[in-house]
Design a protein around this motif. Structure first.
Motif, mmCIF file in Angstrom:
data_model
loop_
_atom_site.group_PDB
_atom_site.id
_atom_site.type_symbol
_atom_site.label_atom_id
_atom_site.label_comp_id
_atom_site.label_asym_id
_atom_site.label_seq_id
_atom_site.Cartn_x
_atom_site.Cartn_y
_atom_site.Cartn_z
ATOM 1 N N ASN A 106 40.922 38.177 27.975
ATOM 2 C CA ASN A 106 41.288 39.476 28.540
ATOM 3 C C ASN A 106 40.963 39.578 30.022
ATOM 4 O OD1 ASN A 106 42.453 40.517 26.227
ATOM 5 N ND2 ASN A 106 40.516 41.339 25.468
ATOM 6 N N ALA A 107 39.861 39.005 30.447
ATOM 7 C CA ALA A 107 39.495 39.048 31.875
ATOM 8 C C ALA A 107 40.563 38.344 32.712
ATOM 9 C CB ALA A 107 38.125 38.414 32.109
ATOM 10 N N TRP A 108 41.065 37.222 32.216
ATOM 11 C CA TRP A 108 42.118 36.506 32.922
ATOM 12 C C TRP A 108 43.379 37.354 32.977
ATOM 13 C CZ3 TRP A 108 42.348 30.652 31.234
ATOM 14 C CH2 TRP A 108 41.080 30.058 31.429
ATOM 15 N N LYS A 109 43.728 37.973 31.836
ATOM 16 C CA LYS A 109 44.924 38.818 31.781
ATOM 17 C C LYS A 109 44.827 39.989 32.756
ATOM 18 C CE LYS A 109 46.178 37.923 26.961
ATOM 19 N NZ LYS A 109 46.373 38.549 25.642
ATOM 20 N N THR A 110 43.656 40.589 32.829
ATOM 21 C CA THR A 110 43.461 41.720 33.739
ATOM 22 C C THR A 110 43.671 41.293 35.186
ATOM 23 O OG1 THR A 110 41.937 42.778 32.209
ATOM 24 C CG2 THR A 110 41.812 43.478 34.506
ATOM 25 N N THR A 111 43.083 40.174 35.556
ATOM 26 C CA THR A 111 43.253 39.662 36.918
ATOM 27 C C THR A 111 44.716 39.356 37.205
ATOM 28 O OG1 THR A 111 41.033 38.696 36.867
ATOM 29 C CG2 THR A 111 42.530 37.877 38.562
ATOM 30 N N VAL A 112 45.378 38.719 36.268
ATOM 31 C CA VAL A 112 46.791 38.369 36.449
ATOM 32 C C VAL A 112 47.634 39.640 36.566
ATOM 33 C CG1 VAL A 112 48.797 37.344 35.302
ATOM 34 C CG2 VAL A 112 46.636 36.089 35.403
ATOM 35 N N TYR A 113 47.337 40.644 35.752
ATOM 36 C CA TYR A 113 48.063 41.910 35.842
ATOM 37 C C TYR A 113 47.924 42.515 37.246
ATOM 38 C CZ TYR A 113 49.367 46.764 35.172
ATOM 39 O OH TYR A 113 49.952 47.990 35.309
ATOM 40 N N CYS A 114 46.703 42.551 37.739
ATOM 41 C CA CYS A 114 46.466 43.096 39.087
ATOM 42 C C CYS A 114 47.182 42.272 40.145
ATOM 43 C CB CYS A 114 44.968 43.160 39.375
ATOM 44 S SG CYS A 114 44.101 44.357 38.363
ATOM 45 N N TYR A 115 47.172 40.955 39.981
ATOM 46 C CA TYR A 115 47.841 40.060 40.928
ATOM 47 C C TYR A 115 49.358 40.281 40.909
ATOM 48 C CZ TYR A 115 49.828 35.725 42.770
ATOM 49 O OH TYR A 115 50.576 34.821 43.471
ATOM 50 N N LEU A 116 49.948 40.234 39.720
ATOM 51 C CA LEU A 116 51.402 40.355 39.615
ATOM 52 C C LEU A 116 51.903 41.726 40.073
ATOM 53 C CD1 LEU A 116 52.091 38.519 36.235
ATOM 54 C CD2 LEU A 116 52.542 37.684 38.555
ATOM 55 N N ASN A 117 51.089 42.758 39.885
ATOM 56 C CA ASN A 117 51.472 44.109 40.307
ATOM 57 C C ASN A 117 50.990 44.441 41.715
ATOM 58 O OD1 ASN A 117 52.916 45.465 37.963
ATOM 59 N ND2 ASN A 117 51.188 44.446 36.993
ATOM 60 N N TRP A 125 48.307 29.324 30.434
ATOM 61 C CA TRP A 125 46.848 29.393 30.298
ATOM 62 C C TRP A 125 46.179 28.882 31.577
ATOM 63 C CZ3 TRP A 125 43.163 25.408 30.157
ATOM 64 C CH2 TRP A 125 41.893 25.753 29.686
ATOM 65 N N LEU A 126 46.637 27.713 32.051
ATOM 66 C CA LEU A 126 46.087 27.132 33.273
ATOM 67 C C LEU A 126 46.336 28.042 34.477
ATOM 68 C CD1 LEU A 126 44.803 24.868 34.955
ATOM 69 C CD2 LEU A 126 47.049 23.789 35.040
ATOM 70 N N ALA A 127 47.550 28.548 34.614
ATOM 71 C CA ALA A 127 47.876 29.428 35.741
ATOM 72 C C ALA A 127 47.036 30.703 35.699
ATOM 73 C CB ALA A 127 49.364 29.769 35.727
ATOM 74 N N SER A 128 46.832 31.260 34.512
ATOM 75 C CA SER A 128 46.015 32.473 34.380
ATOM 76 C C SER A 128 44.567 32.199 34.777
ATOM 77 C CB SER A 128 46.059 32.989 32.939
ATOM 78 O OG SER A 128 47.366 33.311 32.565
ATOM 79 N N HIS A 134 42.656 33.832 37.983
ATOM 80 C CA HIS A 134 41.410 34.561 37.730
ATOM 81 C C HIS A 134 40.275 33.986 38.577
ATOM 82 C CE1 HIS A 134 38.297 36.777 35.643
ATOM 83 N NE2 HIS A 134 37.659 35.634 35.466
ATOM 84 N N TYR A 135 40.155 32.672 38.566
ATOM 85 C CA TYR A 135 39.083 32.042 39.340
ATOM 86 C C TYR A 135 39.235 32.327 40.830
ATOM 87 C CZ TYR A 135 35.741 28.744 41.144
ATOM 88 O OH TYR A 135 34.670 28.203 41.815
ATOM 89 N N GLN A 136 40.433 32.109 41.352
ATOM 90 C CA GLN A 136 40.660 32.264 42.787
ATOM 91 C C GLN A 136 40.411 33.694 43.267
ATOM 92 O OE1 GLN A 136 40.467 29.332 43.921
ATOM 93 N NE2 GLN A 136 42.424 28.900 44.867
ATOM 94 N N LEU A 137 40.731 34.669 42.449
ATOM 95 C CA LEU A 137 40.654 36.062 42.890
ATOM 96 C C LEU A 137 39.360 36.773 42.524
ATOM 97 C CD1 LEU A 137 44.353 37.013 42.134
ATOM 98 C CD2 LEU A 137 43.312 36.678 44.399
ATOM 99 N N THR A 138 38.520 36.154 41.690
ATOM 100 C CA THR A 138 37.288 36.846 41.295
ATOM 101 C C THR A 138 36.014 36.166 41.763
ATOM 102 O OG1 THR A 138 37.191 35.734 39.135
ATOM 103 C CG2 THR A 138 38.357 37.862 39.238
ATOM 104 N N LYS A 139 36.088 34.925 42.147
ATOM 105 C CA LYS A 139 34.878 34.202 42.563
ATOM 106 C C LYS A 139 34.734 34.242 44.081
ATOM 107 C CE LYS A 139 34.087 33.057 38.361
ATOM 108 N NZ LYS A 139 33.175 33.846 37.587
ATOM 109 N N PRO A 140 33.560 34.600 44.571
ATOM 110 C CA PRO A 140 33.374 34.683 46.031
ATOM 111 C C PRO A 140 33.367 33.312 46.713
ATOM 112 C CG PRO A 140 31.326 35.201 44.902
ATOM 113 C CD PRO A 140 32.371 35.026 43.845
ATOM 114 N N LEU A 141 32.845 32.310 46.031
ATOM 115 C CA LEU A 141 32.824 30.942 46.570
ATOM 116 C C LEU A 141 33.639 30.062 45.641
ATOM 117 C CD1 LEU A 141 29.023 30.670 47.408
ATOM 118 C CD2 LEU A 141 30.896 31.134 48.990
#
Length: 153
Positions: free
Chosen positions: A8-19, A101-104, A108-115
């Motif tokens: 779900n965390a990945w889906k949420t990030t992807v939703y925010c990204y796509l929108n 799955w890989l793209a999600s 998620h990693y790229q947009l939520t991790k500071p480093l």
């Protein structure tokens, strides 16, 4: 994004990204909320694409995600990678779950991790693949066949 077995965390990030609801400096600048559209880390124009493909160590993760995609989909090309990793719309039905799955996970990693660290990215994928292994033998077999579980940094 209605696929089962994507966290779900990945889906949420992807939703925010796509929108496009993730605030970037470029977006904030267009709304007069900041003086410059420049990225605070590197000085380039801060867009979502910049954040996931080009900013600092994000380049390394982008390259790793492309390399994983080539293992999953050997006859793919650069345009296919962009369409899969940045739009989540692989132009093939072959291994569709694994590519989405890989793209999600990548987004998620790229947009939520500071480093951005390649070891941390691969560890996140391995942990999630291990979680899938306990839920669905078929999915775990696909992931094993694609050698996602044996990746080395």
């Amino acid at each position: 994004m209605h696929m089962a077995n994507i966290p779900n965390a990945w889906k949420t990030t992807v939703y925010c990204y796509l929108n496009q609801i993730i605030p970037t400096e470029e977006k904030r600048h267009r709304h007069n909320l900041t003086d410059s559209p420049a990225c605070k880390k590197c000085g380039w124009t801060d867009t979502l694409k910049h954040r996931v493909t080009n900013c600092g160590a994000a380049k390394t993760i982008w390259e790793a995600a492309k390399a994983l995609l080539v293992k999953i989909w050997p006859d793919s090309q650069l345009q296919d990678w962009f369409q899969t990793l940045l739009v989540l719309d692989p132009p093939t039905k072959q291994n569709k779950f694994v590519t989405v799955w890989l793209a999600s996970g990548f987004l998620h990693y790229q947009l939520t991790k500071p480093l951005h660290k390649i070891e941390e990215f691969l560890h996140m994928l391995k942990e999630e693949a291990a979680r899938l292994e306990t839920k669905d033998d078929k999915l775990s077999q696909i992931l094993k066949e694609l050698r996602l579980l044996e990746l080395n940094s």
